[in-house]
Design a protein around this motif. Structure first.
Motif, PDB file in Angstrom:
ATOM      1  N   THR A   1     -11.503 -18.541  14.419  1.00 23.85           N
ATOM      2  CA  THR A   1     -11.299 -19.736  13.371  1.00 23.85           C
ATOM      3  C   THR A   1     -12.396 -19.489  12.621  1.00 23.85           C
ATOM      4  O   THR A   1     -12.442 -20.803  11.461  1.00 23.85           O
ATOM      5  N   CYS A   2     -13.062 -19.547  13.455  1.00 25.03           N
ATOM      6  CA  CYS A   2     -15.071 -19.629  12.819  1.00 25.03           C
ATOM      7  C   CYS A   2     -14.595 -18.432  11.333  1.00 25.03           C
ATOM      8  O   CYS A   2     -16.203 -18.826  10.377  1.00 25.03           O
ATOM      9  N   LYS A   3     -14.840 -16.816  11.639  1.00 24.09           N
ATOM     10  CA  LYS A   3     -14.833 -16.553  10.517  1.00 24.09           C
ATOM     11  C   LYS A   3     -13.846 -16.311  10.129  1.00 24.09           C
ATOM     12  O   LYS A   3     -12.871 -15.662  10.526  1.00 24.09           O
ATOM     13  N   ALA A   4     -12.886 -17.136   9.210  1.00 23.71           N
ATOM     14  CA  ALA A   4     -11.867 -16.549   8.423  1.00 23.71           C
ATOM     15  C   ALA A   4     -12.365 -16.117   7.381  1.00 23.71           C
ATOM     16  O   ALA A   4     -11.365 -16.103   6.226  1.00 23.71           O
ATOM     17  N   ILE A   5     -13.654 -15.149   7.582  1.00 19.05           N
ATOM     18  CA  ILE A   5     -13.716 -14.995   5.948  1.00 19.05           C
ATOM     19  C   ILE A   5     -13.906 -13.218   5.861  1.00 19.05           C
ATOM     20  O   ILE A   5     -14.730 -12.810   5.411  1.00 19.05           O
ATOM     21  N   LYS A   6     -13.755 -12.934   7.288  1.00 13.49           N
ATOM     22  CA  LYS A   6     -13.651 -11.303   7.462  1.00 13.49           C
ATOM     23  C   LYS A   6     -13.095 -10.944   6.561  1.00 13.49           C
ATOM     24  O   LYS A   6     -13.478  -8.915   6.246  1.00 13.49           O
ATOM     25  N   ALA A   7     -12.185 -11.626   6.131  1.00  8.88           N
ATOM     26  CA  ALA A   7     -11.396  -9.952   5.446  1.00  8.88           C
ATOM     27  C   ALA A   7     -11.967  -9.849   3.816  1.00  8.88           C
ATOM     28  O   ALA A   7     -12.474  -9.700   3.761  1.00  8.88           O
ATOM     29  N   GLY A   8     -12.018  -8.105   3.737  1.00 11.35           N
ATOM     30  CA  GLY A   8     -11.695  -7.542   2.854  1.00 11.35           C
ATOM     31  C   GLY A   8     -13.071  -7.136   2.861  1.00 11.35           C
ATOM     32  O   GLY A   8     -14.265  -6.576   1.990  1.00 11.35           O
ATOM     33  N   GLU A   9     -13.350  -6.057   3.977  1.00  8.83           N
ATOM     34  CA  GLU A   9     -14.631  -5.280   4.325  1.00  8.83           C
ATOM     35  C   GLU A   9     -14.353  -3.655   4.126  1.00  8.83           C
ATOM     36  O   GLU A   9     -13.326  -3.218   3.229  1.00  8.83           O
ATOM     37  N   VAL A  10     -14.908  -2.634   3.495  1.00  6.38           N
ATOM     38  CA  VAL A  10     -14.756  -1.669   2.550  1.00  6.38           C
ATOM     39  C   VAL A  10     -13.830  -1.555   3.422  1.00  6.38           C
ATOM     40  O   VAL A  10     -14.486  -0.971   4.542  1.00  6.38           O
ATOM     41  N   ALA A  11     -12.683  -0.374   3.205  1.00  4.38           N
ATOM     42  CA  ALA A  11     -12.138   0.571   3.653  1.00  4.38           C
ATOM     43  C   ALA A  11     -13.387   1.676   4.138  1.00  4.38           C
ATOM     44  O   ALA A  11     -14.045   2.426   3.741  1.00  4.38           O
ATOM     45  N   SER A  12     -12.712   2.385   5.701  1.00  7.78           N
ATOM     46  CA  SER A  12     -13.821   3.384   6.246  1.00  7.78           C
ATOM     47  C   SER A  12     -13.054   4.430   6.016  1.00  7.78           C
ATOM     48  O   SER A  12     -11.680   4.427   5.465  1.00  7.78           O
ATOM     49  N   GLU A  13     -14.042   5.658   5.860  1.00 10.28           N
ATOM     50  CA  GLU A  13     -13.701   6.947   5.142  1.00 10.28           C
ATOM     51  C   GLU A  13     -12.198   7.850   5.963  1.00 10.28           C
ATOM     52  O   GLU A  13     -11.764   7.866   5.033  1.00 10.28           O
ATOM     53  N   GLU A  14     -12.531   7.002   7.800  1.00  9.20           N
ATOM     54  CA  GLU A  14     -11.358   7.931   8.283  1.00  9.20           C
ATOM     55  C   GLU A  14      -9.616   7.201   7.334  1.00  9.20           C
ATOM     56  O   GLU A  14      -8.514   7.411   6.760  1.00  9.20           O
ATOM     57  N   LEU A  15      -9.575   5.631   7.034  1.00 11.91           N
ATOM     58  CA  LEU A  15      -9.248   4.933   6.524  1.00 11.91           C
ATOM     59  C   LEU A  15      -8.689   6.209   5.195  1.00 11.91           C
ATOM     60  O   LEU A  15      -6.964   6.319   4.787  1.00 11.91           O
ATOM     61  N   ILE A  16      -9.547   6.058   4.662  1.00 14.51           N
ATOM     62  CA  ILE A  16      -9.445   6.757   3.248  1.00 14.51           C
ATOM     63  C   ILE A  16      -8.719   7.915   2.692  1.00 14.51           C
ATOM     64  O   ILE A  16      -8.310   8.356   1.853  1.00 14.51           O
ATOM     65  N   ASP A  17      -9.315   8.846   3.751  1.00 17.37           N
ATOM     66  CA  ASP A  17      -8.710  10.140   4.320  1.00 17.37           C
ATOM     67  C   ASP A  17      -7.163   9.894   4.790  1.00 17.37           C
ATOM     68  O   ASP A  17      -6.134  11.189   3.625  1.00 17.37           O
ATOM     69  N   SER A  18      -7.020   9.093   4.892  1.00 17.70           N
ATOM     70  CA  SER A  18      -5.581   8.853   5.411  1.00 17.70           C
ATOM     71  C   SER A  18      -4.898   8.434   4.316  1.00 17.70           C
ATOM     72  O   SER A  18      -3.256   9.162   4.292  1.00 17.70           O
ATOM     73  N   TRP A  19      -5.179   8.133   3.475  1.00 11.72           N
ATOM     74  CA  TRP A  19      -4.371   7.489   2.078  1.00 11.72           C
ATOM     75  C   TRP A  19      -4.010   8.786   1.212  1.00 11.72           C
ATOM     76  O   TRP A  19      -3.402   8.619   0.059  1.00 11.72           O
ATOM     77  N   LYS A  20      -5.229   9.415   0.784  1.00  8.80           N
ATOM     78  CA  LYS A  20      -5.035  10.723   0.784  1.00  8.80           C
ATOM     79  C   LYS A  20      -4.445  11.810   1.003  1.00  8.80           C
ATOM     80  O   LYS A  20      -3.425  12.137   0.335  1.00  8.80           O
ATOM     81  N   GLU A  21      -3.929  11.392   2.162  1.00 11.59           N
ATOM     82  CA  GLU A  21      -3.407  12.734   2.683  1.00 11.59           C
ATOM     83  C   GLU A  21      -1.539  12.209   2.470  1.00 11.59           C
ATOM     84  O   GLU A  21      -1.011  12.818   2.107  1.00 11.59           O
ATOM     85  N   LYS A  22      -1.522  10.687   2.660  1.00  8.58           N
ATOM     86  CA  LYS A  22       0.184  10.385   3.363  1.00  8.58           C
ATOM     87  C   LYS A  22       0.233   9.432   1.866  1.00  8.58           C
ATOM     88  O   LYS A  22       1.717   9.465   1.518  1.00  8.58           O
ATOM     89  N   GLY A  23      -0.735   9.164   1.221  1.00  7.73           N
ATOM     90  CA  GLY A  23      -0.653   8.006   0.071  1.00  7.73           C
ATOM     91  C   GLY A  23       0.205   6.879   0.473  1.00  7.73           C
ATOM     92  O   GLY A  23       0.309   6.394   1.540  1.00  7.73           O
ATOM     93  N   PHE A  24       0.570   5.747  -0.575  1.00  2.00           N
ATOM     94  CA  PHE A  24       0.356   4.249  -0.366  1.00  2.00           C
ATOM     95  C   PHE A  24       1.550   4.229  -0.088  1.00  2.00           C
ATOM     96  O   PHE A  24       2.626   4.833  -0.988  1.00  2.00           O
ATOM     97  N   SER A  25       2.261   3.024   0.371  1.00  7.53           N
ATOM     98  CA  SER A  25       3.949   3.162   0.607  1.00  7.53           C
ATOM     99  C   SER A  25       4.392   2.196  -0.283  1.00  7.53           C
ATOM    100  O   SER A  25       5.328   1.824   0.120  1.00  7.53           O
ATOM    101  N   SER A  26       2.771   0.913  -1.048  1.00  2.00           N
ATOM    102  CA  SER A  26       3.433   0.729  -1.685  1.00  2.00           C
ATOM    103  C   SER A  26       2.471   0.053  -2.834  1.00  2.00           C
ATOM    104  O   SER A  26       1.346   0.217  -2.682  1.00  2.00           O
ATOM    105  N   LEU A  27       3.282  -0.358  -3.963  1.00  5.13           N
ATOM    106  CA  LEU A  27       1.353  -1.094  -4.901  1.00  5.13           C
ATOM    107  C   LEU A  27       2.216  -1.752  -6.261  1.00  5.13           C
ATOM    108  O   LEU A  27       3.253  -2.243  -6.380  1.00  5.13           O
ATOM    109  N   ILE A  28       0.613  -3.111  -6.092  1.00  4.20           N
ATOM    110  CA  ILE A  28       1.269  -4.029  -6.456  1.00  4.20           C
ATOM    111  C   ILE A  28      -0.159  -4.361  -7.606  1.00  4.20           C
ATOM    112  O   ILE A  28      -1.146  -3.729  -7.057  1.00  4.20           O
ATOM    113  N   ILE A  29       0.435  -4.375  -8.836  1.00  2.00           N
ATOM    114  CA  ILE A  29      -1.006  -4.644  -9.725  1.00  2.00           C
ATOM    115  C   ILE A  29      -0.524  -6.169 -10.815  1.00  2.00           C
ATOM    116  O   ILE A  29       0.341  -6.435 -10.954  1.00  2.00           O
TER     117      ILE A  29
END
Lengths: 370, 411
Positions: free
Chosen positions: B318-346
């Motif tokens: 409750t005290c740190k409700a602000i942590k959202a929005g960290e920079v995505a890890s390289e690992e995550l980015i790599d997995s998206w490069k490989e698998k793609g995203f499952s949805s897109l909203i603009i």
């Protein structure tokens, strides 16, 4: 349809497998759900498609028949399912469904009660919203309808999230086992006011009830009953205006009019000849969208509602394939005022956004804090 | 994934709430920190009495030893016959009208001093309203509608009500739409609902989002993911877009961790966003950061800091409700490069959405759904359609499904 763990989500690596449910897309208003079985074939006006050709291809692939006709194989979603399911009753469509799910504040883990089940159109979207650890209990007094719904939920793989009960909710109310357990209750019944007291007992404090009625008299009567135990009663009419996307070409020698509309092709064959002609005829063409003039009431909806629509198009466009005419997407959403002339080197299969004015009353309210 | 803060039915210290004052007259986002106050009329009221109450509780101003305070209204007191009786009045034949009404400012015989005196003697707001009605010479001759309006007006002033609402995406979106529509690109909650459906957002999805509407879309997606999957907030320029609104949701750590951000160049290093776009983006998000909410988020920032300092981490989530929005890890980015995203909203109302879409589509899985929100439709020469106006209009949504090209699709 709804991934139960991260490995099941859509991915560029996913391939169609034996036993998968695919949505065979012929045209925006012609789709069909098909279970992929090795030795089977799909036969339609484009020819014979062998399922075995589909296995190993990514979802979204274009596949060909023996006669070189083609269809697309899409991964099922609740939206697509709504367009292909067999209608045993009137169903809810996307505008209503989206709104109901949001207004009921359904998030993963919620327990939702629904009556009646009908054809399971909304139920499937409710399941998507409560997944992975929530549950939808849906009731219909029609035994056969309930059984068909169960079969459908198994087919689409959402059965773990949904329990279908046979019960006359209007006559008997919801079963006591759900007392005080529900985060949200959805009613689509002819006399919802009869169930409102029971629904109130099922809801957690601050839980939300939504009732869906086509007639304002039903809404009024329900509101009177709601006033006793509920607060924040609101009535909504949900309108979704859809747009017809058309290609407009500037044609020479047409005077002030300057534009002519090409009607959407009805047959693939015809379309491919048109393709050649069009390339010859005129380079300057653009895509425009205009509101469909003809509004249709919800209850008249026989087939489709297609603002959620794919526009498959010819192969060789530089831009990555997407489910719409490339120019259509871009220009349609582009901020106005600029003149947009898209070069149409590839003639794209044109489709129409069908019109839908869903004129139904949805009313939502919160149970009082007891 | 543990109990989500969002599903809690009771408020807790440090939680975010939406305060609805006088049935929607004023909407205030607040955080229930020890120091938090709410200004009603000329007085500041501590929000402490709200802590631990169920969402949906209502409060009124009562007079205590130390002056007026917010006091919870227990529903049984006011529920029941009340509403029904009103209905009867309303539906009855109306015989009265305003033909005899003279506006000479003498209708009310109670003076300001009288009211202050009543307050000193401990009269409740309701009692003051009743006294005002009793001392109004014209009240009896008003139509029942008019009487109701009079009562409401007095109630708002002398007996304000505060309703505590759960900050869920719908209530947040509705409140912003009413208070600061421009900050959410005039995105109405029903349009937002459509975006979520059309993009097929569900648990375990990895959703790519371009959110230039203050974080409302990011928050909405995170709410639907319930601590599973990821929502990746993409910025095309150097400056990340504001996620201010995400803080209003009571997301726990599990959910906050699932909200990450990433720059287009991280996802596809070869692809440089054009200069124009970079500048646009930067200036736009700059604007968004400048306009902080007057009493709302400023107060919130201050008080949430207070909470962590003073009360020493009662509940870390409750005290740190602000942590959202960290920079995505390289690992995550790599997995998206490989698998793609499952949805897109603009939802980028001021941008060239087509340009954005072209860049992002390659990162979408085949058969994945996308949905785009925009306020404008094109205007063509000699085929100009009116620019639709906000209130009657929820914006445009375009959606589709990515399909697989034959060349890339063939194994």
């Amino acid at each position: 349809m709804i991934p139960s763990d991260p490995s099941e989500r859509l991915s560029l690596l996913r391939r169609i497998q034996e036993g998968d449910l695919v949505i065979v897309y012929e045209r925006h208003d012609h789709m069909k759900a098909v279970k992929v079985i090795g030795g089977s074939v799909l036969q339609n006006r484009f020819g014979v498609f062998k399922h075995s050709d589909w296995i190993g291809k990514p979802f979204g692939s274009k596949v060909f028949s023996n006669k070189k006709g083609f269809v697309y194989l899409l991964a099922p979603t609740p939206e697509l399912w709504t367009l292909v399911l067999s209608h045993r009753t009137q169903i809810l469509y996307i505008a209503d469904i989206s709104f109901v799910v949001m207004y009921l504040e359904i998030v993963p883990g919620c327990v939702v009660l629904e009556s009646g089940t009908g054809s399971g159109s909304l139920t499937t979207s409710l399941a998507r919203a409560v997944a992975p650890m929530g549950h939808v209990y849906t009731f219909d007094f029609h035994e056969q309808r309930a059984a068909s719904a169960r079969e459908d939920f198994e087919k689409t793989g959402v059965n773990k999230l949904i329990t279908v009960g046979v019960r006359d909710i209007q006559g008997e109310g919801f079963p006591d086992e759900h007392l005080g357990q529900a985060d949200a209750v959805f009613l689509d019944l002819p006399q919802p006011w009869l169930v409102i007291p029971s629904a109130g007992r099922m809801l957690k404090p601050d839980g939300i009830l939504c009732s869906f009625s086509p007639c304002i008299e039903q809404v009024q009567r329900s509101c009177e009953t709601l006033g006793l135990k509920f607060t924040d009663i609101r009535t909504f009419e949900i309108l979704l205006r859809t747009y017809e996307v058309k290609e407009v070409r500037a044609e020479l020698g047409k005077g002030d009019e300057g534009f002519s509309f090409r009607s959407p092709p009805h047959k693939k064959r015809q379309h491919s000849t048109e393709k050649g002609d069009a390339v010859e005829a005129s380079g300057a063409a653009t895509v425009m969208a205009k509101p469909c003039s003809e509004g249709r009431g919800h209850t008249d909806m026989g087939n489709t509602m297609c603002i959620h629509e794919e526009f498959p198009f010819a192969e060789s466009i530089n831009a990555p394939m997407l489910g719409m005419t490339a120019e259509g997407v871009g220009r349609l959403i582009r901020k106005g005022q600029e003149q947009v002339i898209a070069e149409r080197r590839n003639i794209i299969e044109k489709d129409i956004f069908n019109a839908l004015w869903a004129q139904l009353w949805v009313y939502c309210c919160k149970s009082t804090d007891k | 994934m543990g109990e989500s803060n969002q599903t809690s039915r009771l408020t807790w210290e440090g939680c975010s709430v939406l305060l609805d004052i006088n049935d929607g007259e004023r909407l205030v986002f607040a955080r229930l920190s020890p120091a938090a106050t709410l200004k009603i009329g000329k007085k500041n009221f501590s929000l402490q009495p709200i802590v631990g109450c169920p969402f949906g509780s209502s409060f009124r101003v009562d007079n205590g030893k130390d002056g007026p305070y917010l006091s919870r209204v227990v529903p049984s007191e006011e529920e029941g016959g009340n509403n029904v009786q009103e209905e009867e009045n309303v539906t009855g034949e109306e015989l009265r009208d305003n033909r005899a009404l003279v506006d000479n400012n003498t209708a009310q015989s109670l003076t300001g001093e009288d009211i202050d005196e009543m307050r000193r003697q401990g009269a409740t707001g309701e009692q003051i309203v009743e006294a005002l009605i009793a001392n109004s010479t014209t009240f009896e001759n008003k139509t029942s509608f008019s009487q109701e309006k009079y009562r409401l007006r007095k109630q708002k002033k002398y007996a304000p009500k505060v309703l505590v609402r759960r900050p869920f995406v719908r209530s947040i979106c509705d409140a912003y739409f009413r208070k600061y529509p421009a900050r959410i690109g005039c995105l109405r909650s029903d349009s937002l609902a459509l975006l979520l459906s059309m993009a097929n957002v569900t648990a375990h999805s990895d959703v790519l989002v371009v959110d230039m509407v203050g974080g409302i879309v990011t928050g909405a997606v995170a709410e639907r993911l319930g601590g599973t999957g990821y929502v990746c907030n993409m910025h095309l320029g150097v400056t990340p877009h504001s996620l201010e609104i995400v803080r209003i949701f009571n997301f726990n750590n599990d959910t906050c961790k699932r909200i990450v951000r990433c720059c287009l160049n991280d996802l596809c290093p070869g692809q440089n966003g054009s200069h124009v776009q970079n500048e646009n983006m930067a200036s736009d998000s700059g604007n968004q950061l400048d306009v902080t909410e007057e009493d709302v988020s400023l107060e919130e920032n201050k008080t949430s800091v207070d909470t962590s300092n003073k009360t020493g981490k009662r509940d870390p989530t409750t005290c740190k409700a602000i942590k959202a929005g960290e920079v995505a890890s390289e690992e995550l980015i790599d997995s998206w490069k490989e698998k793609g995203f499952s949805s897109l909203i603009i939802a980028a109302p001021e941008q060239d959405v087509w340009g954005i879409l072209q860049k992002l589509l390659p990162h979408l899985s085949y058969s994945a759904s996308f949905a785009i929100y925009h306020q404008y439709l094109q205007v063509l020469p000699s085929r100009t359609h009116p620019h639709m106006q906000m209130s009657a209009f929820g914006g445009y949504i375009l959606s589709g499904t990515k399909i697989c090209t034959s060349e890339s699709g063939a194994q």
